[in-house]
Motif scaffolding. Structure first.
Motif, PDB file in Angstrom:
ATOM      1  N   ALA A 124       0.791  -1.227   0.000  1.00  0.00           N
ATOM      2  CA  ALA A 124       0.000   0.000   0.000  1.00  0.00           C
ATOM      3  C   ALA A 124       0.824   1.279   0.000  1.00  0.00           C
ATOM      4  N   PHE A 125       2.076   1.211   0.428  1.00  0.00           N
ATOM      5  CA  PHE A 125       2.848   2.419   0.660  1.00  0.00           C
ATOM      6  C   PHE A 125       3.970   2.562  -0.375  1.00  0.00           C
ATOM      7  N   THR A 126       3.619   3.118  -1.521  1.00  0.00           N
ATOM      8  CA  THR A 126       4.550   3.280  -2.634  1.00  0.00           C
ATOM      9  C   THR A 126       5.700   4.200  -2.244  1.00  0.00           C
ATOM     10  N   ALA A 127       6.927   3.781  -2.528  1.00  0.00           N
ATOM     11  CA  ALA A 127       8.110   4.577  -2.201  1.00  0.00           C
ATOM     12  C   ALA A 127       8.015   5.972  -2.807  1.00  0.00           C
ATOM     13  N   ASN A 128       8.370   6.972  -2.036  1.00  0.00           N
ATOM     14  CA  ASN A 128       8.389   8.381  -2.444  1.00  0.00           C
ATOM     15  C   ASN A 128       7.021   8.947  -2.794  1.00  0.00           C
ATOM     16  N   LYS A 129       5.957   8.250  -2.424  1.00  0.00           N
ATOM     17  CA  LYS A 129       4.610   8.752  -2.702  1.00  0.00           C
ATOM     18  C   LYS A 129       3.726   8.698  -1.462  1.00  0.00           C
ATOM     19  N   VAL A 130       4.338   8.645  -0.285  1.00  0.00           N
ATOM     20  CA  VAL A 130       3.597   8.564   0.970  1.00  0.00           C
ATOM     21  C   VAL A 130       3.890   9.805   1.808  1.00  0.00           C
ATOM     22  N   ALA A 131       2.837  10.427   2.311  1.00  0.00           N
ATOM     23  CA  ALA A 131       2.967  11.540   3.247  1.00  0.00           C
ATOM     24  C   ALA A 131       2.224  11.148   4.518  1.00  0.00           C
ATOM     25  N   ILE A 132       2.886  11.312   5.646  1.00  0.00           N
ATOM     26  CA  ILE A 132       2.281  10.951   6.926  1.00  0.00           C
ATOM     27  C   ILE A 132       2.256  12.199   7.796  1.00  0.00           C
ATOM     28  N   PHE A 133       1.074  12.521   8.298  1.00  0.00           N
ATOM     29  CA  PHE A 133       0.885  13.683   9.158  1.00  0.00           C
ATOM     30  C   PHE A 133       0.441  13.183  10.529  1.00  0.00           C
ATOM     31  N   ALA A 134       1.210  13.514  11.554  1.00  0.00           N
ATOM     32  CA  ALA A 134       0.885  13.097  12.917  1.00  0.00           C
ATOM     33  C   ALA A 134       0.993  14.316  13.816  1.00  0.00           C
ATOM     34  N   GLN A 135       0.049  14.449  14.736  1.00  0.00           N
ATOM     35  CA  GLN A 135       0.111  15.588  15.644  1.00  0.00           C
ATOM     36  C   GLN A 135      -0.536  15.264  16.971  1.00  0.00           C
ATOM     37  N   CYS A 136      -0.127  16.003  17.978  1.00  0.00           N
ATOM     38  CA  CYS A 136      -0.733  15.897  19.305  1.00  0.00           C
ATOM     39  C   CYS A 136      -1.814  16.959  19.424  1.00  0.00           C
ATOM     40  N   THR A 183      -2.502  15.492  28.372  1.00  0.00           N
ATOM     41  CA  THR A 183      -1.784  14.581  29.255  1.00  0.00           C
ATOM     42  C   THR A 183      -1.028  15.314  30.342  1.00  0.00           C
ATOM     43  N   GLY A 184      -0.774  16.596  30.138  1.00  0.00           N
ATOM     44  CA  GLY A 184       0.055  17.345  31.063  1.00  0.00           C
ATOM     45  C   GLY A 184       1.522  17.280  30.703  1.00  0.00           C
ATOM     46  N   TYR A 185       1.884  16.466  29.720  1.00  0.00           N
ATOM     47  CA  TYR A 185       3.268  16.320  29.291  1.00  0.00           C
ATOM     48  C   TYR A 185       3.413  16.816  27.859  1.00  0.00           C
ATOM     49  N   PRO A 186       4.526  17.486  27.538  1.00  0.00           N
ATOM     50  CA  PRO A 186       4.770  17.804  26.132  1.00  0.00           C
ATOM     51  C   PRO A 186       5.093  16.516  25.381  1.00  0.00           C
ATOM     52  N   LEU A 187       4.381  16.281  24.285  1.00  0.00           N
ATOM     53  CA  LEU A 187       4.555  15.042  23.523  1.00  0.00           C
ATOM     54  C   LEU A 187       5.092  15.322  22.134  1.00  0.00           C
ATOM     55  N   ASN A 188       5.769  14.336  21.591  1.00  0.00           N
ATOM     56  CA  ASN A 188       6.300  14.404  20.239  1.00  0.00           C
ATOM     57  C   ASN A 188       5.856  13.135  19.509  1.00  0.00           C
ATOM     58  N   ILE A 189       5.318  13.276  18.312  1.00  0.00           N
ATOM     59  CA  ILE A 189       4.934  12.118  17.508  1.00  0.00           C
ATOM     60  C   ILE A 189       5.802  12.108  16.252  1.00  0.00           C
ATOM     61  N   ILE A 190       6.494  10.996  16.048  1.00  0.00           N
ATOM     62  CA  ILE A 190       7.305  10.807  14.858  1.00  0.00           C
ATOM     63  C   ILE A 190       6.637   9.715  14.031  1.00  0.00           C
ATOM     64  N   ALA A 191       6.479   9.938  12.743  1.00  0.00           N
ATOM     65  CA  ALA A 191       5.844   8.942  11.875  1.00  0.00           C
ATOM     66  C   ALA A 191       6.638   8.843  10.587  1.00  0.00           C
ATOM     67  N   GLY A 192       6.656   7.650  10.011  1.00  0.00           N
ATOM     68  CA  GLY A 192       7.376   7.469   8.761  1.00  0.00           C
ATOM     69  C   GLY A 192       7.058   6.145   8.096  1.00  0.00           C
ATOM     70  N   GLN A 193       7.708   5.931   6.985  1.00  0.00           N
ATOM     71  CA  GLN A 193       7.523   4.731   6.184  1.00  0.00           C
ATOM     72  C   GLN A 193       8.740   3.841   6.331  1.00  0.00           C
ATOM     73  N   ILE A 194       8.536   2.551   6.552  1.00  0.00           N
ATOM     74  CA  ILE A 194       9.631   1.591   6.638  1.00  0.00           C
ATOM     75  C   ILE A 194       9.886   0.971   5.267  1.00  0.00           C
ATOM     76  N   ASP A 195       8.804   0.506   4.616  1.00  0.00           N
ATOM     77  CA  ASP A 195       8.919  -0.095   3.287  1.00  0.00           C
ATOM     78  C   ASP A 195       7.561  -0.025   2.611  1.00  0.00           C
ATOM     79  N   ALA A 196       7.379  -0.716   1.495  1.00  0.00           N
ATOM     80  CA  ALA A 196       6.124  -0.673   0.732  1.00  0.00           C
ATOM     81  C   ALA A 196       4.938  -1.245   1.501  1.00  0.00           C
ATOM     82  N   ASN A 197       5.214  -1.984   2.579  1.00  0.00           N
ATOM     83  CA  ASN A 197       4.150  -2.621   3.355  1.00  0.00           C
ATOM     84  C   ASN A 197       3.937  -2.012   4.734  1.00  0.00           C
ATOM     85  N   THR A 198       4.875  -1.183   5.214  1.00  0.00           N
ATOM     86  CA  THR A 198       4.877  -0.823   6.627  1.00  0.00           C
ATOM     87  C   THR A 198       5.135   0.656   6.881  1.00  0.00           C
ATOM     88  N   VAL A 199       4.340   1.231   7.780  1.00  0.00           N
ATOM     89  CA  VAL A 199       4.561   2.573   8.300  1.00  0.00           C
ATOM     90  C   VAL A 199       4.692   2.458   9.821  1.00  0.00           C
TER      91      VAL A 199
END
Length: 86
Positions: free
Chosen positions: A22-34, A41-57
């Protein structure tokens, strides 16, 4: 929609989503936010998101106030959008 992504918790605050081919190389955009910076939560949070390969994010959620301690992601503290372009 691209299909039913199967999510697996790989560690505290770390998750992988799998959908075969499902995740074509160089054609995936992932938007993650708190929500409101810390999702109430009372804590400052950071969300990191990305693509591993054509099958996995992935997403990784950490607290940024004490050396990037992992933090469990829930729908209440953030959102995730995955776009796959033609």
């Amino acid at each position: 929609t691209i299909g039913a992504i199967v999510w697996t918790r790989t560690n505290v605050g770390e998750y992988q989503g799998v959908l075969s081919g499902a995740f074509t190389a160089n054609k995936v955009a992932i938007f993650a936010q708190c929500a409101q910076g810390n999702g109430g939560t009372g804590y400052p949070l950071n969300i990191i998101a990305g693509q591993i390969d054509a099958n996995t994010v992935y997403i990784k959620v950490t607290r940024t106030d004490n050396g990037a301690t992992p933090f469990e992601f829930t729908g209440e503290i953030g959102s995730l959008e995955i776009r796959v372009y033609n």
